[in-house]
Motif scaffolding. Structure first.
Motif, PDB file in Angstrom:
ATOM      1  N   ASP A   3       0.818  -1.207   0.000  1.00 30.53           N
ATOM      2  CA  ASP A   3       0.000   0.000   0.000  1.00 30.53           C
ATOM      3  C   ASP A   3       0.853   1.258   0.000  1.00 30.53           C
ATOM      4  N   PHE A   4       1.992   1.229   0.698  1.00 32.15           N
ATOM      5  CA  PHE A   4       2.877   2.388   0.728  1.00 32.15           C
ATOM      6  C   PHE A   4       3.522   2.612  -0.629  1.00 32.15           C
ATOM      7  N   ILE A  53       4.233   6.111  -3.807  1.00 23.95           N
ATOM      8  CA  ILE A  53       5.233   6.125  -4.876  1.00 23.95           C
ATOM      9  C   ILE A  53       4.593   6.044  -6.263  1.00 23.95           C
ATOM     10  N   ALA A  54       3.774   5.012  -6.496  1.00 26.21           N
ATOM     11  CA  ALA A  54       3.237   4.796  -7.845  1.00 26.21           C
ATOM     12  C   ALA A  54       2.181   5.823  -8.228  1.00 26.21           C
ATOM     13  N   ASN A 114       3.670   8.836  -9.235  1.00 23.30           N
ATOM     14  CA  ASN A 114       4.634   8.513 -10.300  1.00 23.30           C
ATOM     15  C   ASN A 114       6.040   9.029  -9.984  1.00 23.30           C
ATOM     16  N   LEU A 115       6.505   8.716  -8.775  1.00 26.76           N
ATOM     17  CA  LEU A 115       7.815   9.183  -8.332  1.00 26.76           C
ATOM     18  C   LEU A 115       8.936   8.257  -8.794  1.00 26.76           C
ATOM     19  N   ASN A 116      10.118   8.837  -8.943  1.00 26.51           N
ATOM     20  CA  ASN A 116      11.294   8.070  -9.352  1.00 26.51           C
ATOM     21  C   ASN A 116      11.906   7.382  -8.127  1.00 26.51           C
ATOM     22  N   VAL A 117      11.241   6.317  -7.683  1.00 23.36           N
ATOM     23  CA  VAL A 117      11.739   5.464  -6.602  1.00 23.36           C
ATOM     24  C   VAL A 117      11.979   4.076  -7.174  1.00 23.36           C
ATOM     25  N   GLY A 125       9.422   7.199 -13.771  1.00 24.91           N
ATOM     26  CA  GLY A 125       8.497   6.654 -12.779  1.00 24.91           C
ATOM     27  C   GLY A 125       9.132   5.610 -11.894  1.00 24.91           C
ATOM     28  N   PRO A 126       8.322   4.950 -11.051  1.00 28.02           N
ATOM     29  CA  PRO A 126       8.826   3.933 -10.128  1.00 28.02           C
ATOM     30  C   PRO A 126       9.165   2.631 -10.840  1.00 28.02           C
TER      31      PRO A 126
END
Length: 347
Positions: A125-126, A131-132, A135-138, A193-194
């Motif tokens: 869920d986190f 993150i998704a 749309n973060l670059n993780v 994106g992730p």
């Protein structure tokens, strides 16, 4: 240390009347073997950790985080080289990915490592909402994917791809060997994106350098041509597919191998082009038969109207036993000889 013991099944006659029979040899191996390299095979140590170090030297935005598993995800190599850019979050996977999301919001490029089971099951869920969704670059780095440990269902992430495939925006990469990992890391960092990387750690086999291969995010590659069979594989099973192709040649079977390291987005064009025609089609994956490469290929074939039977080599839809990896790979059909038997039976 958990161990499994196997007893040789050979009967021996006494050397002379009244002499005691020779005792069968007891074979003991560790269940926590996290390397699938064959004896004598070329390997490269900690390719992920070394790739992270090289990337960080070029890009000051790169940081590394782990949830108390630096040594077991090769993140410790990065920590030693760049201690000021490494963050030990302890055994708190939700915190790990929440912190990584915050770092990405500030412009950093985090790689966050833990075991795949903890990322997929415990912190889903986190990863999804922190993150998704934005749309973060993780870059989520999952150790012990599929059947790469003998510690049983608590550590075997046999369903991680099935869990993550439904998450929007998430790119999924399943590398074959050290070369794949080394070339994938900078491309994952450059991706907007992730991402989720099914990590192979420790002494990782080196295979694809013999086939004029380069990793390209989102692309499948025809590693070997063949007239009779097409083996579509991902992850460590590409190594097994190539080994099986060599053994199948002794049976006058010419096998092609298509390596698909990016499972999402899936390179339908390349894979379906190779599946067209009358060659036997087989998928090979280090994952349950549910929700992984087999179903990805099969759904693409159905949606595009490709009338083709596709046979899966995959783990069964069940919890896997604990034990030593060579025994488990043989038992569950991932060993090279089992792949050869599967293909010959289908021919």
């Amino acid at each position: 240390m958990t161990t499994t013991t196997a007893t040789a099944a050979a009967s021996t006659a006494p050397a002379a009347t009244g002499a005691p029979a020779a005792q069968p040899k007891r074979l003991t191996t560790s269940a926590m073997i996290a390397s699938f390299a064959d004896p004598g095979q070329r390997t490269s140590p900690a390719p992920f950790g070394r790739a992270m170090v090289e990337l960080a030297e070029r890009d000051p935005r790169v940081v590394g985080l782990t949830a108390d598993l630096g040594k077991y995800t090769d993140m410790h190599v990065f920590a030693q080289a760049h201690p000021g850019r490494f963050f030990q979050m302890g055994m708190a996977e939700q915190l790990l990915f929440g912190a990584a999301a915050g770092m990405a919001e500030t412009g950093l490029v985090p790689f966050a490592s833990t075991y795949s089971v903890f990322a997929a099951r415990r912190a889903y869920d986190f990863i999804c909402l922190d993150i998704a969704e934005p749309n973060l670059n993780v870059n989520v780095v999952g150790g012990l994917p599929g059947l790469t440990t003998g510690y049983g269902p608590s550590h075997q992430a046999t369903e991680d791809v099935a869990i993550f495939r439904g998450m929007p925006n998430l790119t999924i990469v399943d590398p074959c060997d050290a070369l794949d990992i080394e070339q994938a890391v900078p491309q994952l960092a450059a991706h907007e994106g992730p991402t989720y990387l099914r990590l192979l750690r420790g002494k990782v086999p080196l295979v694809l350098d013999e086939y004029d291969y380069t990793f390209e995010l989102g692309k499948a590659k025809v590693v070997r041509g063949g007239r009779d069979v097409v083996l579509v594989s991902s992850g460590l099973m590409t190594m097994r597919a190539l080994q099986a192709a060599e053994k199948l040649a002794a049976h006058k079977v010419d096998a092609a191998v298509v390596h698909s390291p990016t499972l999402k987005p899936f390179d339908e064009e390349t894979v379906l082009r190779e599946l067209a025609g009358d060659r036997l089609a087989v998928t090979l994956e280090n994952h349950t038969v549910v929700g992984g490469l087999f179903e990805t290929v099969a759904s693409a074939a159905v949606r595009t109207g490709l009338g083709k039977q596709i046979l899966p080599v995959a783990l069964p839809d069940e919890f896997i036993d604990a034990g030593a990896l060579p025994t488990l790979h043989d038992r569950y059909g991932l060993a090279t000889d089992r792949v050869v038997e599967r293909v010959l039976a289908a021919m």
